[in-house]
Motif scaffolding. Structure first.
Motif, PDB file in Angstrom:
ATOM      1  N   ASN A   1       0.855  -1.178   0.000  1.00 36.00           N
ATOM      2  CA  ASN A   1       0.000   0.000   0.000  1.00 36.00           C
ATOM      3  C   ASN A   1       0.893   1.231   0.000  1.00 36.00           C
ATOM      4  O   ASN A   1       1.714   1.413   0.890  1.00 36.00           O
ATOM      5  CB  ASN A   1      -0.911  -0.006   1.221  1.00 36.00           C
TER       6      ASN A   1
ATOM      7  N   VAL B   1      -5.179  -6.788   3.348  1.00 36.02           N
ATOM      8  CA  VAL B   1      -6.309  -6.018   2.834  1.00 36.02           C
ATOM      9  C   VAL B   1      -7.570  -6.861   2.924  1.00 36.02           C
ATOM     10  O   VAL B   1      -7.577  -8.031   2.559  1.00 36.02           O
ATOM     11  CB  VAL B   1      -6.070  -5.600   1.369  1.00 36.02           C
TER      12      VAL B   1
ATOM     13  N   MET C   1     -11.396  -6.111   1.617  1.00 36.28           N
ATOM     14  CA  MET C   1     -12.226  -5.157   0.890  1.00 36.28           C
ATOM     15  C   MET C   1     -13.567  -5.798   0.537  1.00 36.28           C
ATOM     16  O   MET C   1     -13.616  -6.926   0.070  1.00 36.28           O
ATOM     17  CB  MET C   1     -11.535  -4.713  -0.403  1.00 36.28           C
TER      18      MET C   1
ATOM     19  N   SER D   1     -17.043  -4.590  -1.617  1.00 35.45           N
ATOM     20  CA  SER D   1     -17.601  -3.515  -2.423  1.00 35.45           C
ATOM     21  C   SER D   1     -18.800  -4.001  -3.231  1.00 35.45           C
ATOM     22  O   SER D   1     -18.973  -5.190  -3.464  1.00 35.45           O
ATOM     23  CB  SER D   1     -16.543  -2.934  -3.363  1.00 35.45           C
TER      24      SER D   1
ATOM     25  N   LEU E   1     -12.750  -0.626   2.547  1.00 35.80           N
ATOM     26  CA  LEU E   1     -11.435  -1.227   2.414  1.00 35.80           C
ATOM     27  C   LEU E   1     -10.712  -1.065   3.759  1.00 35.80           C
ATOM     28  O   LEU E   1     -10.567   0.050   4.255  1.00 35.80           O
ATOM     29  CB  LEU E   1     -10.619  -0.533   1.315  1.00 35.80           C
TER      30      LEU E   1
END
Length: 156
Positions: free
Chosen positions: A87, A103, A105, A107, A148
């Protein structure tokens, strides 16, 4: 002469009115994206809707041509969970640096189209018809939202 011309126009117009139909279409869509994914990435079923108007010209009682103007919403749910992700962090008042971490995430992706399909339809039975044709679609509203979470790993 005027009366003859008026009679001919009416004689043509009256049978044509039975051949024209205007309708409304509305419904619910379920969609999912398929294709190559990263390790830890999955896609799930998402719902959307469609609505619009259509015009049908019937050549016979069982065959016709239909044009539509539709708003169609499609999309998917995306999950991504991975370790050892890089990142790049860009602070406002200092130089950028790279962190390594995990990570997670989640969505939702929604894509809206304006669709103009032209189809020929053949009525097999009073309640069943088969249709085929072509469509031109215009992308009018791509959007996405989600969360996230990045957790930095401790460096040795």
């Amino acid at each position: 002469m005027k009366n003859l011309l008026l009679f001919i126009c009416l004689a043509i117009a009256v049978p044509l009115t039975a051949q024209h139909k205007v309708g409304v279409r509305a419904g619910l869509n379920y969609s999912n994206f398929k294709g190559d994914t990263e390790t830890g990435e999955t896609y799930g079923l998402s719902n959307g809707f469609h609505f619009g108007i259509n015009y049908t010209y019937e050549f016979t009682d069982v065959f016709g041509l239909r044009g539509e103007l539709l708003y169609i919403q499609r999309g998917t749910k995306q999950d991504f969970l991975s370790d050892d992700v890089y990142n790049i962090i860009k602070p406002l008042n200092s130089a950028q640096f790279v962190e390594i971490g995990t990570v997670d995430m989640k969505s939702e992706i929604s894509i809206a189209y304006l669709s103009i399909p032209i189809t020929g339809h053949f009525q097999l039975h009073r309640k069943f018809e088969v249709f085929a044709g072509a469509s031109v679609d215009f992308l009018i509203g791509p959007s996405g939202r989600g969360v996230l979470n990045f957790e930095s790993k401790d460096r040795p």
